[in-house]
Design a protein around this motif. Structure first.
Motif, PDB file in Angstrom:
ATOM      1  N   ALA A 130       0.850  -1.196   0.000  1.00 44.97           N
ATOM      2  CA  ALA A 130       0.000   0.000   0.000  1.00 44.97           C
ATOM      3  C   ALA A 130       0.880   1.238   0.000  1.00 44.97           C
ATOM      4  CB  ALA A 130      -0.906  -0.003   1.219  1.00 44.97           C
ATOM      5  N   PRO A 131       0.649   2.152  -0.944  1.00 45.76           N
ATOM      6  CA  PRO A 131       1.495   3.338  -1.004  1.00 45.76           C
ATOM      7  C   PRO A 131       1.156   4.314   0.119  1.00 45.76           C
ATOM      8  CG  PRO A 131      -0.193   3.442  -2.689  1.00 45.76           C
ATOM      9  CD  PRO A 131      -0.349   2.135  -1.984  1.00 45.76           C
ATOM     10  N   GLN A 170     -11.902   0.182  -4.643  1.00 46.26           N
ATOM     11  CA  GLN A 170     -11.315  -1.046  -5.185  1.00 46.26           C
ATOM     12  C   GLN A 170      -9.789  -1.038  -5.070  1.00 46.26           C
ATOM     13  OE1 GLN A 170     -11.781  -1.629  -9.457  1.00 46.26           O
ATOM     14  NE2 GLN A 170     -12.208  -3.794  -9.071  1.00 46.26           N
ATOM     15  N   ARG A 171      -9.156   0.081  -5.397  1.00 52.64           N
ATOM     16  CA  ARG A 171      -7.695   0.153  -5.414  1.00 52.64           C
ATOM     17  C   ARG A 171      -7.068   0.323  -4.031  1.00 52.64           C
ATOM     18  NH1 ARG A 171      -3.347  -0.097  -4.277  1.00 52.64           N
ATOM     19  NH2 ARG A 171      -1.512   0.877  -5.166  1.00 52.64           N
ATOM     20  N   PHE A 172      -7.662   1.204  -3.221  1.00 54.35           N
ATOM     21  CA  PHE A 172      -7.051   1.539  -1.933  1.00 54.35           C
ATOM     22  C   PHE A 172      -7.765   0.935  -0.729  1.00 54.35           C
ATOM     23  CE2 PHE A 172      -5.759   5.199  -4.626  1.00 54.35           C
ATOM     24  CZ  PHE A 172      -4.385   5.093  -4.486  1.00 54.35           C
ATOM     25  N   THR A 191      -7.515  17.565  -1.143  1.00 55.70           N
ATOM     26  CA  THR A 191      -8.356  17.055  -0.056  1.00 55.70           C
ATOM     27  C   THR A 191      -8.618  15.566  -0.231  1.00 55.70           C
ATOM     28  OG1 THR A 191     -10.414  17.720  -1.183  1.00 55.70           O
ATOM     29  CG2 THR A 191      -9.483  19.272   0.432  1.00 55.70           C
ATOM     30  N   LEU A 192      -8.780  15.129  -1.477  1.00 52.97           N
ATOM     31  CA  LEU A 192      -9.005  13.708  -1.726  1.00 52.97           C
ATOM     32  C   LEU A 192      -7.739  12.909  -1.424  1.00 52.97           C
ATOM     33  CD1 LEU A 192     -10.899  11.478  -2.660  1.00 52.97           C
ATOM     34  CD2 LEU A 192     -10.201  11.964  -5.014  1.00 52.97           C
ATOM     35  N   SER A 193      -6.598  13.415  -1.836  1.00 54.94           N
ATOM     36  CA  SER A 193      -5.327  12.732  -1.562  1.00 54.94           C
ATOM     37  C   SER A 193      -5.068  12.612  -0.067  1.00 54.94           C
ATOM     38  CB  SER A 193      -4.170  13.483  -2.225  1.00 54.94           C
ATOM     39  OG  SER A 193      -4.336  13.515  -3.616  1.00 54.94           O
ATOM     40  N   LEU A 235      -5.945   4.836   4.450  1.00 59.30           N
ATOM     41  CA  LEU A 235      -5.447   3.617   3.790  1.00 59.30           C
ATOM     42  C   LEU A 235      -5.493   2.421   4.724  1.00 59.30           C
ATOM     43  CD1 LEU A 235      -2.336   4.672   1.708  1.00 59.30           C
ATOM     44  CD2 LEU A 235      -4.420   3.620   0.879  1.00 59.30           C
ATOM     45  N   GLN A 236      -5.962   1.307   4.192  1.00 60.86           N
ATOM     46  CA  GLN A 236      -5.971   0.052   4.952  1.00 60.86           C
ATOM     47  C   GLN A 236      -4.657  -0.679   4.699  1.00 60.86           C
ATOM     48  OE1 GLN A 236      -8.547  -0.685   7.003  1.00 60.86           O
ATOM     49  NE2 GLN A 236      -9.296   1.325   6.352  1.00 60.86           N
TER      50      GLN A 236
END
Length: 107
Positions: free
Chosen positions: A18-19, A74-76, A95-97, A104-105
């Motif tokens: 996960a980044p 789906q991705r994060f 704000t989204l970033s 993040l999981q």
């Protein structure tokens, strides 16, 4: 003696890791935003981070926003709609970033 022979295999895909780093998250989100808004990735990559997602430069529609949220989940593994009922996190690229990076999981 070469240390490069003893390093980790770099041929594995990046997805399992996960980044955690906000820059990497923002880069991926910009790509997702471009796809959802049907814009050129290079154009979205150059926009200031405070660019409004639903403003004139990106112009996300509500349908494109729903598509984007599904792609992010789906991705994060971050369900933005469930975690941010007012959807304030969808104000801008920044704000989204920030929101996605914070939620993040670990994988």
């Amino acid at each position: 003696m070469t240390d490069t022979q003893h390093t980790q295999d770099t041929s594995t895909p990046q997805a399992p890791q996960a980044p955690q780093d906000r820059v990497a998250v923002e880069r991926e989100l910009r790509s997702m935003i471009a796809e959802a808004a049907r814009l050129d990735e290079a154009f979205v990559a150059e926009l200031p981070a405070d660019t409004d997602l639903f403003g004139p430069r990106i112009g996300l529609t509500s349908l494109a926003g729903v598509t984007l949220l599904g792609t992010i989940d789906q991705r994060f593994g971050v369900d933005v709609a469930a975690l941010d009922l007012s959807l304030d996190s969808l104000q801008s690229i920044a704000t989204l970033s920030d929101f996605v990076t914070t939620h993040l999981q670990p994988h």
